[in-house]
Design an enzyme around this catalytic site. Sequence first.
Site, short mmCIF file in Angstrom:
data_model
loop_
_atom_site.label_atom_id
_atom_site.label_comp_id
_atom_site.label_asym_id
_atom_site.label_seq_id
_atom_site.Cartn_x
_atom_site.Cartn_y
_atom_site.Cartn_z
N GLY A 30 67.43 83.93 24.98
CA GLY A 30 68.11 83.16 23.94
C GLY A 30 67.65 81.71 23.93
O GLY A 30 66.58 81.39 24.45
N GLU A 34 60.44 77.54 18.63
CA GLU A 34 59.25 77.97 17.88
C GLU A 34 58.38 78.96 18.66
O GLU A 34 57.71 79.80 18.07
CB GLU A 34 58.40 76.75 17.49
CG GLU A 34 58.96 75.93 16.36
CD GLU A 34 59.02 76.68 15.03
OE1 GLU A 34 58.16 77.54 14.78
OE2 GLU A 34 59.95 76.41 14.25
N HIS A 36 59.43 81.35 20.68
CA HIS A 36 60.00 82.68 20.46
C HIS A 36 59.74 83.15 19.02
O HIS A 36 59.45 84.32 18.79
CB HIS A 36 61.52 82.66 20.68
CG HIS A 36 61.94 82.30 22.06
ND1 HIS A 36 62.62 81.15 22.36
CD2 HIS A 36 61.78 82.95 23.25
CE1 HIS A 36 62.87 81.09 23.65
NE2 HIS A 36 62.36 82.17 24.23
N GLN A 159 54.36 86.19 34.56
CA GLN A 159 55.32 87.21 34.15
C GLN A 159 54.65 88.29 33.29
O GLN A 159 54.85 89.48 33.51
CB GLN A 159 56.45 86.54 33.36
CG GLN A 159 57.37 87.50 32.63
CD GLN A 159 58.54 86.79 31.98
OE1 GLN A 159 59.50 86.45 32.65
NE2 GLN A 159 58.49 86.56 30.67
O1 PAF Z 1 60.77 85.18 29.68
C1 PAF Z 1 62.00 85.35 29.63
O2 PAF Z 1 62.70 84.76 28.81
C2 PAF Z 1 62.67 86.31 30.60
O3 PAF Z 1 62.07 86.25 31.85
C3 PAF Z 1 62.73 87.76 30.10
C4 PAF Z 1 61.34 88.35 29.93
C5 PAF Z 1 63.46 87.80 28.76
C6 PAF Z 1 63.49 88.63 31.10
O4 PAF Z 1 64.79 88.18 31.28
#
Ligand code: PAF
Length: 285
Positions: A30, A34, A36, A159
């Site tokens: 959440g 920009e 996202h 990640q």
């Molecule tokens: O990148 C993020 O915002 C978080 O690590 C994710 C991938 C939504 C997992 O909670």
Amino acid sequence: MLVHTIKEVRDQVKEWKKEGLTIGLVPTMGALHEGHLSLIKKAGSCCDKVIVSAFVNPIQFGINEDFDKYPRAIEKDYKLCSENGVDILFNPDVKEMYGTNEQTNSNNFTYVTPPYFYVDKLCGASRVGHFDGVCTVVLKLFNIAQPDKAFFGEKDAQQAIIIKKMVKDLNVPVEIITCPIIRSNEGLALSSRNQYLSDEGKKEALALNKILTNINNCYLKGITNVSALKETAFSFLNNHHELEYLEFFDADDLSEKQTADNNTRVFIACRVDGIRLIDNKKLGE
Ligand code: PAF
């Protein structure tokens, strides 16, 4: 549509699958910005339906981290999602995801643990257990939304690499698409945590991108020795900065590089006036 339960997502996904529609998932915590929105737009261009999850996942935060004060802005997020063609904004609470309001841990919940080689470095070195929490929630989200494709930002490059590895190792039927970092006009990589920075802090935070850009320029001029490239960073740092790491790793498998090449990604983490920021750049681009 804003939904809070797994069942509502599942029921809708079942209908879409019956109609042969493809689904794109954008997992987020959440406080959308920009960066996202670029993932959401990409998902909309590749898939018939787009699901965005907005869930601040407690199990990826360490005990002294900012879980409680992590920004939450679901009404604004919903507005942005509606304006950007998102079909479902999934905003579960902790009980819906983990069956408990308590902090879940690996003694009472099944965790996905990525290989040590991928997590003993960069953010994983200081945030022990962080990537177990990320992989666990992401796999849950994949099982809930059953997307054809899932979209992650290169801002969190470690990640994205770890999630790709999980998907490959566990045969998860989803394609992982990574999208470029979105920056402010001045060059600061967009992050929900930037809102913790003062105006002065925002200026000082530009050092991260300056360091990466300068390293890339030196590389393009022919310097490939990693120690020499690292040395160039120090002129950009002052007493506002506390450098956590500046590392050179393979962009696909996170093996260490002594000599930089076009598959090298440079990763930086630095506290700016106490706020931990990360950034990265693939060399040669
Ligand atoms: O990148 C993020 O915002 C978080 O690590 C994710 C991938 C939504 C997992 O909670």
